[in-house]
Motif scaffolding. Structure first.
Motif, PDB file in Angstrom:
ATOM      1  N   LEU A 122       0.840  -1.203   0.000  1.00 49.48           N
ATOM      2  CA  LEU A 122       0.000   0.000   0.000  1.00 49.48           C
ATOM      3  C   LEU A 122       0.872   1.248   0.000  1.00 49.48           C
ATOM      4  CD1 LEU A 122      -2.962  -0.505   2.451  1.00 49.48           C
ATOM      5  CD2 LEU A 122      -2.986  -0.382  -0.016  1.00 49.48           C
ATOM      6  N   PHE A 123       1.953   1.183   0.779  1.00 52.15           N
ATOM      7  CA  PHE A 123       2.862   2.332   0.850  1.00 52.15           C
ATOM      8  C   PHE A 123       3.418   2.651  -0.533  1.00 52.15           C
ATOM      9  CE2 PHE A 123       7.126   4.058   1.341  1.00 52.15           C
ATOM     10  CZ  PHE A 123       6.866   5.157   2.120  1.00 52.15           C
ATOM     11  N   ILE A 124       3.863   1.615  -1.260  1.00 50.73           N
ATOM     12  CA  ILE A 124       4.426   1.850  -2.590  1.00 50.73           C
ATOM     13  C   ILE A 124       3.375   2.439  -3.524  1.00 50.73           C
ATOM     14  CG2 ILE A 124       5.328   0.698  -4.632  1.00 50.73           C
ATOM     15  CD1 ILE A 124       6.882  -1.113  -2.883  1.00 50.73           C
ATOM     16  N   LEU A 125       2.159   1.876  -3.492  1.00 48.49           N
ATOM     17  CA  LEU A 125       1.101   2.395  -4.364  1.00 48.49           C
ATOM     18  C   LEU A 125       0.801   3.857  -4.046  1.00 48.49           C
ATOM     19  CD1 LEU A 125      -1.396  -0.588  -4.509  1.00 48.49           C
ATOM     20  CD2 LEU A 125      -0.009   0.290  -6.355  1.00 48.49           C
ATOM     21  N   GLY A 126       0.747   4.162  -2.743  1.00 50.83           N
ATOM     22  CA  GLY A 126       0.453   5.532  -2.334  1.00 50.83           C
ATOM     23  C   GLY A 126       1.517   6.505  -2.771  1.00 50.83           C
ATOM     24  N   VAL A 127       2.765   6.126  -2.540  1.00 60.16           N
ATOM     25  CA  VAL A 127       3.864   7.040  -2.835  1.00 60.16           C
ATOM     26  C   VAL A 127       4.011   7.257  -4.342  1.00 60.16           C
ATOM     27  CG1 VAL A 127       6.361   7.152  -2.818  1.00 60.16           C
ATOM     28  CG2 VAL A 127       5.147   6.731  -0.722  1.00 60.16           C
ATOM     29  N   THR A 128       3.826   6.191  -5.127  1.00 56.12           N
ATOM     30  CA  THR A 128       3.938   6.380  -6.573  1.00 56.12           C
ATOM     31  C   THR A 128       2.797   7.255  -7.089  1.00 56.12           C
ATOM     32  OG1 THR A 128       2.934   4.215  -6.797  1.00 56.12           O
ATOM     33  CG2 THR A 128       5.275   4.351  -7.188  1.00 56.12           C
TER      34      THR A 128
END
Lengths: 345, 132
Positions: A122-128
């Protein structure tokens, strides 16, 4: 481990991984020029160092010494912040990517990622997604028609394919039941039927894998989805008015996102660092890392290969493909995967 | 590893600092070094060498707003599906049927916007406008 030591180790890991990313970025560019050269029956860079290996450094120095022009018509604060936002967000996403199993060092278990949080994906999806702001704001603040159109196109394309990207990952989430990248990789260890690796791509996510790859190519603005910087019609797209290192920050962000996508594809579908491990204990530490790097390099090579092979979409084709083909297929993948997992659990 | 789980988020802040430590010096360096030469033509917006005409802040296609709205709908759908996907192994078939109803409702909406031509661009869009 005390809090201070923990944070210190974390910071050292951040520093190392960011520098590794910058080096990988530089040599991805070199590899891209080299491979594209060979695809087009020429040599690519050969002059600077053996096999042109010092070319990325020469390019970096050249870009640093170029004139950094801020045109008078731009909205300056955002014009300056946009490339930093794009670059920093592309670097943030690597923080949760584990590159090897935890390392036993001085009696501590040190995970081979900056921090092991249980919502890594989720963190990666959010940051991208925040990275899209860098591009949209760059196009808007440039106050130039080409940049504006390029920024609009880029943001429309990226948000269109983001829905498909998010949905294509749900298959993997159903299979593994966790957002933690460590956990997802651990579930893919071992074999079924004795010889086929237990990777998600072989466990029914073959289709999801291709959906993810296609959506991810569009997310990173790469061929055949490189509409935002269609140089034949928009003169560079959202970074038309940028020069020097500010321009190269967008360039770096794009390649960092490519590497992140390759890492994520490796972790989610190809079993991360799992692979045959043999020999003395030192190899038990190094071989998983080598497998991981090999798989990521394979994905980066495919990126370059596709760029050397495919023509570019037209804009209406791009949108129609994203919404009318990719999105329904991603939903279908979710439903089919969910049915089989629910039935057999 | 510290006892409190949420301590694990602190390295992310440090990672942000480390990323800024790469990005900001580069930004400062590039404004400090490098030559500077200004002349009138260079200060114009780039429009392929032709003197710029008109204003950038003109109107642009309403389709972009539409895509933004549709994105929110489908991304929210994906966000709803995430927690469901994590616990599907415990919900078993009950969870599957429940979510199938939800996905069905979303798909009806999706079918509607496709038929309405909300995501048609270029040639097909022009034809559908004439039909209306």
């Amino acid at each position: 481990m005390s809090l201070g030591l923990y944070l210190l180790v974390g910071f050292i890991k951040s520093f190392i991984i960011i520098n590794v990313y910058l080096v990988v970025f530089a040599y991805t560019v070199w590899a891209e020029r080299k491979v594209l050269g060979h695809i087009q029956n020429r040599w690519g860079p050969t002059k600077v160092g053996p096999f042109g290996l010092l070319q990325p450094i020469a390019d970096g120095v050249k870009l640093l010494f170029k004139e950094d022009m801020t045109p008078p018509f731009v909205y300056q604060p955002i014009f300056t912040i946009a490339p930093v936002l794009a670059l920093v967000m592309s670097l943030m996403s690597v923080a949760v990517i584990p590159i090897a199993p935890a390392l036993h060092l001085f009696g501590y278990d040190i995970p081979m990622q900056v921090t092991d949080i249980n919502i890594g994906l989720l963190f990666i999806l959010g940051v991208t997604s925040i990275g899209v702001y860098g591009i949209a704001l760059a196009g808007w603040s440039s106050n130039s028609k080409y940049a504006m159109l390029g920024g609009l196109r880029a943001s429309a394309q990226m948000i269109s394919y983001e829905a498909s990207l998010g949905l294509s990952l749900i298959g993997v989430l159903i299979m593994s039941g966790s957002f933690s990248l460590q956990e997802i990789v651990h579930q893919q260890e071992g074999f079924f039927w004795g010889f086929i690796p237990n990777w998600n791509i072989f466990r029914g996510q073959f289709f999801g894998f291709f959906l993810y790859i296609i959506a991810a190519y569009a997310e990173t603005n790469r061929v055949p989805f490189d509409l935002p910087e269609a140089e034949s019609e928009l003169g560079g797209g959202y970074h038309t008015e940028y020069s020097s290192m500010k321009w190269s920050m967008f360039f770096m962000a794009e390649y960092h996102n490519m590497i992140t996508v390759a890492c994520l594809a490796t972790l989610l579908f190809l079993g991360g660092w799992s692979g045959p491990v043999i020999g003395p204990p030192i190899l038990h530490t190094l071989l998983p890392l080598a497998w991981f790097c090999l798989k990521v390099a394979f994905f980066l090579f495919i990126y370059i290969w596709v760029r050397g092979t495919m023509p570019r979409f037209r804009y209406d084709q791009l949108m129609a493909f994203g919404w009318k083909v990719l999105l329904p297929l991603a939903i279908l993948n979710v439903v089919v995967t969910a049915f089989f997992v629910a039935w057999f659990s | 590893m510290p006892e409190n789980y949420y301590i694990r988020y602190l390295p992310l802040v440090l990672h942000l600092v480390a990323a800024l430590l790469i990005a900001l010096p580069v930004l400062v360096l590039t404004t400090l070094i490098g030559r500077r030469k200004k002349f009138a033509q260079k200060m114009q917006a780039y429009e392929c060498g032709i003197t710029p005409t008109g204003d950038t802040r003109g109107r642009f296609s309403v389709k972009f707003y539409l895509v933004g709205m549709l994105f929110i709908l489908f991304d929210v759908e994906a966000v709803f599906l995430y927690p469901w996907a994590i616990i599907l192994k415990e919900l078993k078939m009950f969870g599957f049927w429940e979510m199938l109803v939800y996905i069905g409702v979303v798909l009806v909406g999706f079918f509607y916007i496709v038929k309405k031509g909300a995501i048609d661009w270029g040639e097909t869009a022009r034809v559908s406008v004439e039909n209306v």
